[in-house]
Write a protein that holds these residues in place. Structure first.
Motif, short mmCIF file in Angstrom:
data_model
loop_
_atom_site.label_atom_id
_atom_site.label_comp_id
_atom_site.label_asym_id
_atom_site.label_seq_id
_atom_site.Cartn_x
_atom_site.Cartn_y
_atom_site.Cartn_z
N LEU A 292 12.61 5.95 -30.44
CA LEU A 292 12.51 4.67 -31.14
C LEU A 292 12.40 4.87 -32.64
N GLU A 293 11.52 5.78 -33.06
CA GLU A 293 11.30 5.96 -34.49
C GLU A 293 12.41 6.76 -35.17
N ALA A 294 13.00 7.71 -34.44
CA ALA A 294 14.13 8.45 -35.00
C ALA A 294 15.37 7.57 -35.09
N GLY A 295 15.48 6.59 -34.18
CA GLY A 295 16.64 5.71 -34.19
C GLY A 295 17.90 6.38 -33.71
N LEU A 296 17.74 7.42 -32.89
CA LEU A 296 18.88 8.20 -32.39
C LEU A 296 19.00 8.01 -30.88
N LEU B 138 13.47 -4.49 -15.90
CA LEU B 138 14.34 -5.46 -16.56
C LEU B 138 15.56 -4.75 -17.12
N MET B 139 16.74 -5.28 -16.82
CA MET B 139 17.99 -4.66 -17.27
C MET B 139 18.16 -4.87 -18.78
N PRO B 140 18.31 -3.81 -19.56
CA PRO B 140 18.57 -3.99 -20.99
C PRO B 140 19.97 -4.50 -21.23
N LEU B 141 20.07 -5.52 -22.06
CA LEU B 141 21.37 -6.09 -22.43
C LEU B 141 21.75 -5.77 -23.87
N MET C 291 13.21 -11.38 -28.92
CA MET C 291 14.51 -11.01 -28.37
C MET C 291 14.24 -10.23 -27.09
N HIS C 292 14.71 -10.75 -25.96
CA HIS C 292 14.39 -10.16 -24.67
C HIS C 292 15.48 -9.20 -24.22
N ALA C 293 15.14 -8.39 -23.22
CA ALA C 293 16.07 -7.47 -22.56
C ALA C 293 16.70 -6.50 -23.55
N VAL C 294 15.84 -5.90 -24.40
CA VAL C 294 16.31 -4.89 -25.36
C VAL C 294 15.67 -3.55 -25.02
N SER C 295 16.27 -2.49 -25.52
CA SER C 295 15.72 -1.14 -25.33
C SER C 295 16.39 -0.20 -26.31
N THR C 296 15.82 0.98 -26.43
CA THR C 296 16.53 2.08 -27.09
C THR C 296 17.50 2.68 -26.07
N PRO C 297 18.28 3.70 -26.43
CA PRO C 297 19.14 4.35 -25.44
C PRO C 297 18.38 5.22 -24.44
N TYR C 298 17.07 5.34 -24.58
CA TYR C 298 16.27 6.19 -23.71
C TYR C 298 16.25 5.64 -22.29
N ARG C 299 16.50 6.51 -21.31
CA ARG C 299 16.58 6.06 -19.92
C ARG C 299 15.86 7.01 -18.97
N ASP C 300 15.22 6.43 -17.97
CA ASP C 300 14.81 7.05 -16.71
C ASP C 300 13.59 7.97 -16.76
N ILE D 182 22.31 5.27 -40.89
CA ILE D 182 20.96 4.87 -40.50
C ILE D 182 20.73 5.04 -39.01
N PHE D 183 21.66 4.52 -38.21
CA PHE D 183 21.61 4.66 -36.75
C PHE D 183 22.90 5.32 -36.29
N PRO D 184 23.03 6.62 -36.44
CA PRO D 184 24.29 7.29 -36.07
C PRO D 184 24.69 7.00 -34.62
N GLY D 185 25.94 6.56 -34.47
CA GLY D 185 26.46 6.29 -33.13
C GLY D 185 26.20 4.89 -32.62
N LEU D 186 25.48 4.07 -33.36
CA LEU D 186 25.18 2.71 -32.93
C LEU D 186 26.40 1.80 -33.08
#
Length: 400
Positions: free
Chosen positions: A120-124, A357-360, A100-109, A386-390
């Protein structure tokens, strides 16, 4: 001791330390299902653009003139497989391997390995003060009757993804390193910002690692290779020991396993380093498949990394920390033979911050849909407990 605290307190290490493959325990838990889930954390930031190459994008060759080669294995007329993943092509053809391409966690910059891996491991969406559990453990907390499996733990690292109140157990193989962890960390610290010494040191460590891997080949591995033709290219090494032990546990009462494979921080000499590491990943997945036998059809393997790498290659024949990346997945329980998700493009206006690469899609959503399909978990539970706020969005169709 938490992984981040251990590494930072150990001489305040920088970039390469968080990507180090030295400490790789595997964590287990049981669950009231027949399906199995294996989560492999690829520490150091896998270059998804090189692993699953978007050859159909006309901008790729201009961005990566030194990394765009003609040895790709065609997958669907647009994407090509890195030759290091060539052993996975039969699984792709069988529908048991995909991406699955163009994925990411919410982490930026900020692009820090430490923070990226912890998020990634906390899932937050971020790292709130006092966070101490991971998303796999929170998933287990939603299921009554979960029990840990008896196992052994060697080394100080504790994977955050399975840390928390639900019972789990840990194990790691005995290792025989020619370079001590302290010496390797010191080398990483003092050479990371000097390309000349960093590259020479990296080559020396590569040779040492290969000697260690060769020495680790054992009779059990030889028997597994003889029994399964698809294991013909699998060598020795700790990664295979982890997979063998995980498969043995998963054949019993264990339903969840997680471990990490390091070494994906390819700032320089990416062609050689990535080929070697993708070969190890292929070995790992094929070892799991061989060890699981018929249970492979009930198994999902998610290979996740903290972030992607820059769309443009750098001046040292490598790539730097980026944003959007790729999720690799395998297992008979998943719908492989395809690259899921949309494609943002590699034009100047398409890149995130003009460089990545832009995350989609959120990689947590892919994990959420996998757990929903495997274990029948309620969507609300996934998005809140499990993933609060997702927001999981539309089902990408990852589960067969």
């Amino acid at each position: 001791m938490k992984r981040r605290a251990f590494l930072r307190n150990g001489l305040m290490l920088g970039c390469s330390a968080a990507a180090s493959p030295l400490l790789t325990p595997v964590t287990f838990a049981s669950g009231p299902w027949e399906a199995r889930l294996v989560v492999i954390i690829l520490r150091g930031a896998l270059d998804g653009l090189d692993a699953i190459r978007p050859l159909g994008d006309a901008n790729l060759a201009a961005l990566r003139p030194g990394l765009t080669t003609d040895d790709s294995i065609d997958l669907d007329g647009f994407f090509g497989l890195h030759p290091g993943l060539a052993p996975m092509k039969p699984l792709w053809d069988a529908g048991d391997f995909g991406a699955m391409h163009a994925v990411s966690t919410p982490y930026r910059d900020k692009r820090s390995h430490f923070d990226g891996q912890d998020i990634l491991e906390a899932g937050l969406p971020d790292l709130p003060s006092g966070a101490r559990d991971g998303w796999l453990n929170r998933m287990l907390q939603t299921v009554p009757g979960v029990q840990a499996q008896t196992s052994y733990a060697i080394g100080p690292e504790q994977m955050l993804v399975l840390s928390g109140d639900a019972p789990t157990a840990r194990w790691a193989p005995r290792t025989s390193l020619r370079i001590t962890p302290q010496a390797r960390r010191l080398l990483e610290l003092v050479t990371h910002d000097d390309p000349l010494f960093r590259d020479a040191t990296a080559q020396a460590v590569e040779i040492t690692d290969q000697l260690s891997l060769d020495a680790d080949t054992d009779a059990a591995g030889a028997a597994a290779m003889a029994a399964d033709p698809m294991m013909a290219q699998v060598g020795g090494g700790q990664h295979r020991q982890l997979a063998e032990f995980a498969a043995a546990r998963l054949r019993g009462a264990t339903r969840i396993a997680s471990f990490s494979i390091g070494g994906w921080d390819t700032h320089q000499n990416q062609a050689n380093a990535l080929a070697r590491n993708l070969g190890r990943l292929s070995d790992t997945i094929l070892t799991l498949r061989s060890g699981l036998g018929d249970i492979w059809g009930q198994t999902a393997v998610l290979c996740m990394t903290e972030f992607g790498r820059t769309a443009r290659e750098n001046g040292t024949k490598g790539t730097d920390h980026g944003t959007g990346g790729a999720l690799l997945f395998a297992g008979g329980a998943l719908r492989g033979g395809q690259v899921l998700g949309g494609w943002p493009g590699l034009g100047d206006d398409d890149l995130y911050a003009g460089r990545d690469l832009m995350p989609l899609a959120d990689v947590r959503a892919a994990a959420g849909w996998t757990m929903r399909g495997l274990f029948g978990l309620d969507r609300t539970t996934i998005e809140t407990a499990i993933f609060p706020g997702l927001e999981m969005g539309i089902d990408p169709g990852i589960v067969a």
